[in-house]
Design a protein around this motif. Structure first.
Motif, PDB file in Angstrom:
ATOM      1  N   ASP A 136     -10.426  13.810 -12.212  1.00 15.75           N
ATOM      2  CA  ASP A 136     -11.266  14.883 -12.197  1.00 15.75           C
ATOM      3  C   ASP A 136     -12.180  15.112 -13.589  1.00 15.75           C
ATOM      4  OD1 ASP A 136     -13.123  16.879 -10.877  1.00 15.75           O
ATOM      5  OD2 ASP A 136     -11.846  18.331 -11.639  1.00 15.75           O
ATOM      6  N   ILE A 137     -13.360  14.816 -13.747  1.00 17.06           N
ATOM      7  CA  ILE A 137     -14.057  14.887 -14.919  1.00 17.06           C
ATOM      8  C   ILE A 137     -15.163  16.038 -14.560  1.00 17.06           C
ATOM      9  CG2 ILE A 137     -15.612  14.085 -16.688  1.00 17.06           C
ATOM     10  CD1 ILE A 137     -12.617  12.968 -16.675  1.00 17.06           C
ATOM     11  N   ASP A 138     -15.110  17.188 -15.407  1.00 18.59           N
ATOM     12  CA  ASP A 138     -15.953  18.335 -14.948  1.00 18.59           C
ATOM     13  C   ASP A 138     -16.690  19.021 -16.095  1.00 18.59           C
ATOM     14  OD1 ASP A 138     -14.184  19.895 -16.566  1.00 18.59           O
ATOM     15  OD2 ASP A 138     -13.253  20.947 -14.894  1.00 18.59           O
ATOM     16  N   GLU A 139     -17.317  20.001 -16.009  1.00 20.51           N
ATOM     17  CA  GLU A 139     -18.088  20.514 -17.169  1.00 20.51           C
ATOM     18  C   GLU A 139     -17.430  20.918 -18.681  1.00 20.51           C
ATOM     19  OE1 GLU A 139     -19.586  23.983 -15.122  1.00 20.51           O
ATOM     20  OE2 GLU A 139     -18.285  25.408 -16.258  1.00 20.51           O
ATOM     21  N   HIS A 140     -16.394  20.935 -18.593  1.00 17.04           N
ATOM     22  CA  HIS A 140     -15.540  21.186 -19.728  1.00 17.04           C
ATOM     23  C   HIS A 140     -15.017  20.004 -20.507  1.00 17.04           C
ATOM     24  CE1 HIS A 140     -15.462  25.282 -18.304  1.00 17.04           C
ATOM     25  NE2 HIS A 140     -15.085  24.929 -17.180  1.00 17.04           N
ATOM     26  N   TYR A 141     -15.396  18.795 -20.040  1.00 11.40           N
ATOM     27  CA  TYR A 141     -14.917  17.416 -20.705  1.00 11.40           C
ATOM     28  C   TYR A 141     -14.988  17.660 -22.203  1.00 11.40           C
ATOM     29  CZ  TYR A 141     -14.535  12.706 -21.756  1.00 11.40           C
ATOM     30  OH  TYR A 141     -14.124  11.356 -22.247  1.00 11.40           O
ATOM     31  N   LEU A 142     -16.332  17.717 -22.639  1.00 11.74           N
ATOM     32  CA  LEU A 142     -16.433  17.637 -23.977  1.00 11.74           C
ATOM     33  C   LEU A 142     -15.596  18.757 -25.076  1.00 11.74           C
ATOM     34  CD1 LEU A 142     -20.315  17.164 -24.343  1.00 11.74           C
ATOM     35  CD2 LEU A 142     -18.307  15.441 -24.678  1.00 11.74           C
ATOM     36  N   SER A 143     -15.404  19.875 -24.141  1.00 10.07           N
ATOM     37  CA  SER A 143     -14.648  20.971 -24.788  1.00 10.07           C
ATOM     38  C   SER A 143     -13.253  20.363 -24.858  1.00 10.07           C
ATOM     39  CB  SER A 143     -14.762  22.404 -23.867  1.00 10.07           C
ATOM     40  OG  SER A 143     -16.173  22.980 -23.837  1.00 10.07           O
ATOM     41  N   GLU A 144     -12.880  19.916 -23.824  1.00 10.67           N
ATOM     42  CA  GLU A 144     -11.318  19.674 -23.824  1.00 10.67           C
ATOM     43  C   GLU A 144     -10.829  18.641 -24.778  1.00 10.67           C
ATOM     44  OE1 GLU A 144      -9.413  19.687 -20.048  1.00 10.67           O
ATOM     45  OE2 GLU A 144     -10.584  21.089 -19.101  1.00 10.67           O
ATOM     46  N   MET A 145     -12.012  17.631 -24.699  1.00  9.82           N
ATOM     47  CA  MET A 145     -11.506  16.572 -25.732  1.00  9.82           C
ATOM     48  C   MET A 145     -11.551  16.923 -27.294  1.00  9.82           C
ATOM     49  SD  MET A 145     -11.006  14.011 -23.977  1.00  9.82           S
ATOM     50  CE  MET A 145     -10.199  15.354 -22.966  1.00  9.82           C
ATOM     51  N   ALA A 146     -12.661  17.953 -27.524  1.00 17.24           N
ATOM     52  CA  ALA A 146     -12.454  18.564 -28.751  1.00 17.24           C
ATOM     53  C   ALA A 146     -11.311  19.391 -29.311  1.00 17.24           C
ATOM     54  CB  ALA A 146     -13.918  19.557 -29.028  1.00 17.24           C
ATOM     55  N   GLU A 147     -11.036  20.002 -28.164  1.00 19.29           N
ATOM     56  CA  GLU A 147      -9.504  20.636 -28.556  1.00 19.29           C
ATOM     57  C   GLU A 147      -8.435  19.787 -28.643  1.00 19.29           C
ATOM     58  OE1 GLU A 147      -6.525  23.585 -28.417  1.00 19.29           O
ATOM     59  OE2 GLU A 147      -8.652  23.763 -28.988  1.00 19.29           O
ATOM     60  N   ARG A 148      -8.493  18.784 -27.708  1.00 18.03           N
ATOM     61  CA  ARG A 148      -7.207  17.642 -27.897  1.00 18.03           C
ATOM     62  C   ARG A 148      -7.319  17.000 -29.387  1.00 18.03           C
ATOM     63  NH1 ARG A 148      -5.941  14.411 -22.900  1.00 18.03           N
ATOM     64  NH2 ARG A 148      -4.441  16.289 -23.076  1.00 18.03           N
ATOM     65  N   ALA A 149      -8.688  16.806 -30.018  1.00 20.74           N
ATOM     66  CA  ALA A 149      -8.646  16.026 -31.118  1.00 20.74           C
ATOM     67  C   ALA A 149      -7.885  17.085 -32.436  1.00 20.74           C
ATOM     68  CB  ALA A 149     -10.095  15.827 -31.455  1.00 20.74           C
ATOM     69  N   ILE A 150      -8.271  18.351 -31.961  1.00 10.21           N
ATOM     70  CA  ILE A 150      -7.800  19.321 -33.118  1.00 10.21           C
ATOM     71  C   ILE A 150      -6.384  19.528 -32.793  1.00 10.21           C
ATOM     72  CG2 ILE A 150      -7.644  21.831 -33.391  1.00 10.21           C
ATOM     73  CD1 ILE A 150     -10.402  22.041 -32.573  1.00 10.21           C
ATOM     74  N   VAL A 151      -5.700  19.528 -31.960  1.00  6.42           N
ATOM     75  CA  VAL A 151      -4.266  19.661 -31.702  1.00  6.42           C
ATOM     76  C   VAL A 151      -3.656  18.173 -32.284  1.00  6.42           C
ATOM     77  CG1 VAL A 151      -2.417  19.684 -29.978  1.00  6.42           C
ATOM     78  CG2 VAL A 151      -4.167  20.999 -29.729  1.00  6.42           C
ATOM     79  N   VAL A 159     -10.089   1.907 -15.422  1.00  6.46           N
ATOM     80  CA  VAL A 159     -10.595   1.447 -14.052  1.00  6.46           C
ATOM     81  C   VAL A 159     -11.217   2.678 -13.079  1.00  6.46           C
ATOM     82  CG1 VAL A 159     -10.038   0.448 -11.859  1.00  6.46           C
ATOM     83  CG2 VAL A 159      -9.181  -0.628 -13.836  1.00  6.46           C
ATOM     84  N   SER A 160     -10.257   3.683 -13.252  1.00  6.21           N
ATOM     85  CA  SER A 160     -10.584   5.026 -12.231  1.00  6.21           C
ATOM     86  C   SER A 160     -11.913   5.556 -12.791  1.00  6.21           C
ATOM     87  CB  SER A 160      -9.448   5.869 -12.416  1.00  6.21           C
ATOM     88  OG  SER A 160      -8.437   5.495 -11.629  1.00  6.21           O
ATOM     89  N   LEU A 161     -12.216   5.719 -14.073  1.00  7.56           N
ATOM     90  CA  LEU A 161     -13.233   6.424 -14.912  1.00  7.56           C
ATOM     91  C   LEU A 161     -14.613   5.458 -14.594  1.00  7.56           C
ATOM     92  CD1 LEU A 161     -11.801   7.774 -18.053  1.00  7.56           C
ATOM     93  CD2 LEU A 161     -12.415   8.971 -16.130  1.00  7.56           C
ATOM     94  N   SER A 162     -14.374   4.409 -14.737  1.00  8.92           N
ATOM     95  CA  SER A 162     -15.517   3.460 -14.632  1.00  8.92           C
ATOM     96  C   SER A 162     -15.869   3.213 -13.143  1.00  8.92           C
ATOM     97  CB  SER A 162     -15.317   2.087 -15.220  1.00  8.92           C
ATOM     98  OG  SER A 162     -14.357   1.489 -14.649  1.00  8.92           O
ATOM     99  N   GLU A 163     -15.023   3.372 -12.383  1.00 12.04           N
ATOM    100  CA  GLU A 163     -15.483   3.208 -10.759  1.00 12.04           C
ATOM    101  C   GLU A 163     -16.001   4.560 -10.226  1.00 12.04           C
ATOM    102  OE1 GLU A 163     -12.296   1.739  -8.622  1.00 12.04           O
ATOM    103  OE2 GLU A 163     -12.330  -0.196  -9.406  1.00 12.04           O
ATOM    104  N   ASP A 164     -15.482   5.831 -10.678  1.00 11.16           N
ATOM    105  CA  ASP A 164     -15.824   6.927 -10.081  1.00 11.16           C
ATOM    106  C   ASP A 164     -17.009   7.683 -10.920  1.00 11.16           C
ATOM    107  OD1 ASP A 164     -14.035   6.571  -8.040  1.00 11.16           O
ATOM    108  OD2 ASP A 164     -12.233   7.813  -9.272  1.00 11.16           O
ATOM    109  N   TYR A 165     -17.078   7.381 -12.201  1.00  5.05           N
ATOM    110  CA  TYR A 165     -18.212   7.898 -12.919  1.00  5.05           C
ATOM    111  C   TYR A 165     -18.875   6.789 -13.782  1.00  5.05           C
ATOM    112  CZ  TYR A 165     -15.018  11.799 -12.113  1.00  5.05           C
ATOM    113  OH  TYR A 165     -14.164  12.929 -11.544  1.00  5.05           O
ATOM    114  N   PRO A 166     -19.619   5.882 -12.963  1.00  5.31           N
ATOM    115  CA  PRO A 166     -20.093   4.856 -13.622  1.00  5.31           C
ATOM    116  C   PRO A 166     -21.378   5.264 -14.667  1.00  5.31           C
ATOM    117  CG  PRO A 166     -20.883   5.000 -11.339  1.00  5.31           C
ATOM    118  CD  PRO A 166     -19.733   5.906 -11.436  1.00  5.31           C
ATOM    119  N   SER A 167     -21.970   6.491 -14.538  1.00  2.00           N
ATOM    120  CA  SER A 167     -23.160   6.902 -15.409  1.00  2.00           C
ATOM    121  C   SER A 167     -22.470   7.365 -16.865  1.00  2.00           C
ATOM    122  CB  SER A 167     -23.721   8.033 -15.082  1.00  2.00           C
ATOM    123  OG  SER A 167     -24.387   7.944 -13.638  1.00  2.00           O
ATOM    124  N   TYR A 168     -21.370   7.411 -16.947  1.00  2.00           N
ATOM    125  CA  TYR A 168     -20.667   7.789 -18.254  1.00  2.00           C
ATOM    126  C   TYR A 168     -19.741   6.776 -18.715  1.00  2.00           C
ATOM    127  CZ  TYR A 168     -22.960  12.249 -17.054  1.00  2.00           C
ATOM    128  OH  TYR A 168     -23.858  13.031 -17.004  1.00  2.00           O
TER     129      TYR A 168
END
Length: 337
Positions: A60-75, A102-111
């Protein structure tokens, strides 16, 4: 809701994290009865709930994707040991990378775009502006090991469990937003060892049944369950390593701020068998919602009030709710008349 990432919001310091009305509607509310008790609440991880549901896709990729990836990089910058992999788990890391890409490219091909020609792969993550070409199975062709590389691009935490002697061992993972546990501490532990502190479940045989089920999961048949706790502020990283940063926040809850300060923290846990290594992927996708947002759904508020007021004391203590649990019950009671 289809993926529509918001600009980066913070899970620390000023806590700018918010949920849109769409995110509230799709939140995986965990209470299905008026009382909560531990159980083996596992079901097949198949699409459920229709378009926009958190169960629509494997990831599940949602509206918080960029925020969570930024937090992960900090940690990971602060504590690189939040990602670890024992030597025998190298193949499992490549299994994990393939499953994610495979999952991301098949389910969210725009991204996300994955192109494969035998072992020569090209990966593009348009959300994070990443493009890399590499040879599948050759660590030297990636900027970092496969678990570390793709783990920084997917919401949620991930453990790769080695299966041997009819047991599961936590031998690899990327854990940057845990709820009061530590990968560094649990690394190498068996299933029963890392669940040792959980109260009320051992005598009921819950973990024995769960382990028997998990070790029998075949390739291509992932399973899921929900787990929950309460946390103070919209803080993703509540690990033992960072306790000095957040432990005191449990004393900051008052009757005046409980609706804004206390968050229901729900984990969508998915178990998936890796085809090459036979490792079991254990993913933990975390969702946060404030009591104030929950109160916009009166039925949720009623159900949560009933579950909270009947919660056994050992669970209250184990989940770290002791200091503010009465305030939560009192606040929710107004919706359960």
């Amino acid at each position: 809701m289809r993926v529509a990432p918001k600009p980066v919001q913070s899970f620390r310091n000023d806590f700018t994290y918010t949920n849109s009305s769409e995110a509230i509607k799709r939140f995986p509310f965990p209470f299905v009865e008026d009382e909560y008790r531990y159980s083996v609440n596992i079901e097949s991880h198949t699409p459920k709930g229709g378009e926009g549901s958190v169960y629509e896709h494997f990831l599940d990729i949602d509206e918080h994707y960029l925020s969570e990836m930024a937090e992960r990089a900090i940690v990971l910058e602060e504590t690189p040991a939040r990602c670890l992999s024992m030597e025998h788990m190298t193949l499992a890391g490549w299994d994990f990378l393939e499953r994610m890409m495979v999952s991301l490219s098949e389910d969210y091909p725009s991204y996300f775009v994955l192109q494969r020609s035998d072992n020569e792969w090209c990966w593009e993550n348009k959300l994070l502006n990443i493009t890399d070409t590499f040879t599948f199975g050759d660590d030297s062709t990636l900027p970092m090991p496969p678990l570390d590389y793709i783990g920084r691009q997917v919401q949620g935490d991930f453990a790769l469990l080695d299966q041997r002697d009819n047991d599961l061992f936590m031998d690899a993972g990327m854990i940057t937003c845990p709820a009061d546990w530590s990968l560094a501490f649990d690394a190498g532990m068996s299933f029963s060892e890392w669940h040792g502190p959980v109260p009320l479940a051992h005598n009921a045989g819950i973990f024995e049944r769960a382990l028997k089920y998990l070790t029998a999961i075949p390739v291509g048949s992932p399973a899921r369950r929900l787990n929950w706790t309460l946390t103070i502020n919209a803080r993703m990283d509540t690990s033992p390593e960072t306790y000095p940063s957040w432990g005191h926040e449990r004393t900051s809850v008052t009757a005046e701020n409980v609706a804004q300060k206390v968050y229901l923290r729900v984990e969508l846990q998915v178990m998936d068998r890796m085809p090459r290594s036979n490792a079991l992927l254990f993913s933990i996708r975390t969702y946060l919602i404030s009591l104030e947002d929950i109160s916009t759904n009166i039925e949720w508020a009623k159900r949560m009030h009933r579950a909270m007021k009947t919660l056994p004391k050992p669970l209250i203590d184990y989940k770290g709710l002791t200091r503010f649990h009465p305030l939560v019950v009192d606040y929710l009671s107004q919706f359960d008349k």
